[in-house]
Design an enzyme around this catalytic site. Sequence first.
Site, PDB file in Angstrom:
ATOM      1  CB  CYS A   1      -8.706  25.041  92.436  1.00 44.81           C
ATOM      2  SG  CYS A   1      -7.157  25.592  91.712  1.00 44.81           S
TER       3      CYS A   1
ATOM      4  CG  LEU B   1      -0.493  28.604  94.924  1.00 41.08           C
ATOM      5  CD1 LEU B   1      -1.333  29.431  93.969  1.00 41.08           C
ATOM      6  CD2 LEU B   1       0.939  28.623  94.448  1.00 41.08           C
TER       7      LEU B   1
END
Length: 439
Positions: free
Chosen positions: A264, A150
Site C-alpha cells: 500500500c 484497514l
Amino acid sequence: MRISVVGCGYLGAVHAASLVELGHEVVGVDVDERKVQALSRGRSPFYEPGFQDLLEHSLASGSLSFSTDINAAAGARVHFVCVGTPQKHGEYGADLRFVQTAAESLLEVLEPGELVAGKSTVPVGTAARLAAMFQEKVPGSLLAWNPEFLREGFAVRDTLHPDRLVYGLPAGRDAGAAQALLDEVYAPIVARGVPKVETDYATAEMVKTAANSFLATKISFINAMAELCEATGADVKQLADAIGYDDRIGRKFLNAGLGFGGGCLPKDIRAFMARAGELGADQALTFLREVDNINMRRRIRMVELAREVCDGSLLGKRVAVLGAAFKPDSDDIRDSPALNVAAQLQLQGAVVRVTDPAAVENSRRQWPQLDYADTAEEAAERADAVLVLTEWREYRELDPVAFGTVVAQKRVLDGRNALDREAWLAAGWSYRALGRRAG
Ligand code: UGA
C-alpha cells in the site's frame, strides 16, 4: 442484506466475512480458483490474525459463500469492489486493470437501484469515470466510493471497528439512496456513533491516498531524523519518545528503522504523485519523492551497517535475517524492506539465512535464491551477524543470553529499533541500530 464482494484478497476476504458478522448474506467473487476453493473450505489463503476464526464462523452460519462466477453476485443490493491496484510496471501510476475488469463484469448482473461501492485505492477521478459507465449501461444504478483503512495484521479489528466511515457519494438525488444503502450495510457500526464523513467522489478517493501519504511522510520524517542522529550521535528512539509526547505530533508511526514497505504505502505515494502530474499539480507532491527516497535509503544504510559490523566485508560472512514479511503479524512480502536487504546482502557475497514465523513460504516462492530456516536459532547458527528486520514479537522477546550460544559472533543489528538494547548489551552482544549510537 444480500451483498457481493468482488476481489477476495486481504481486503475483500476480510470485508466479506466481516459483513456476515454484521448480519448480511454475502458472496465473495474472485477470478482465482485456488483462492475461492480455499476460502470456500474455510481455509484462509493468507496469514491474518483472527481471520481464520472469522471465516469459519461466517461460513458455518451459512451466510457466506465464494464463487469464481460473477453471476453469483446477481440479486445483491450492494456490490463492493475490493480488487488490487498495484503499481504499473516501470511507471509510478496505478494499474487499474483489475478495477476496470471488475466493474465491467458487474455490468452483467447490475440492476437499477443497486449500488456499486468501490473500496479499492484508486487515483482521483476513477469513481467519476466508472459512474458514467454504469449510468450509461445500467441507468438507475448507483455508485459510491467507500475507502478502506484497514491495516494488515489488524484487518479484522479495523474492519469491524473502524475509526471512521467515508462515503464518497454521487451528486444530486442519488446521494440519498447511496447513503441509505451504505448506512444499512454498516448499521451496527453507524449505531455506535463512529464518525461518518460524506463527501463527493474526488474527496473520498483523496482521503485514502492522503492518509497513506501522511503515514508514509511521518515514517520518513523520523527516518530522516535517524540519519541526522547517526551524524550527530543523538538517539532517534529517545527523540521520537520526546516529540511524541506532544499530542499534536503523537508517538504512533514514529518508529525509526528500515522504513515502510508492503502493498500500500509505497505504491500509493507513487500513484498519488503520478496522478498529481496528470492533473498539472505535480509540485504539490514533490515532497513525496523525498519521502520515497528517505525510505529507500534506509535499506541501503542497513546493508552498509551490516558490512561495517562484519569487519568491512560481507564476502563469505554468515548473516541471519530475522523477519521477511513487510511488517509483523503478516505473511505479506510485497515490497518488503527485510527481503530487499536480505537479497542485497546475498548479492554482496554474504551467506544469508532468512527466517520468518509466517512468510517463509511466500518468500521462497519469490526469492528462491535465498536460504531459509524455520526458526531464529536455525537461521543464526554460527552466524557472524544477526539482523532483526521485521519486529515479530518472538524476535523482540528473544533471550539474548541463550541466543548468544548459537551464533559465531554476538553482533546484532536491530533494523526496527525493537529490541531491549540494554539486555542485549548486558548479554555481551555488540548492538547496532539505525539512528542510534553503537553499543
Ligand atoms: C497501510 C495503512 O496503515 C492502512 O491504514 C491502509 O488501509 C493500508 O495501508 C492500505 O492502504 O490498504 P499496511 O500497509 O497494512 O496499512 O501497514 P502499516 O501498518 O501502515 O505499515 C506500513 C509499513 O510502515 C510497514 O512496513 C511498517 O513496518 C512500516 N512502519 C510503520 C514503520 O517503519 N514505522 C512505523 O512507525 C510504522
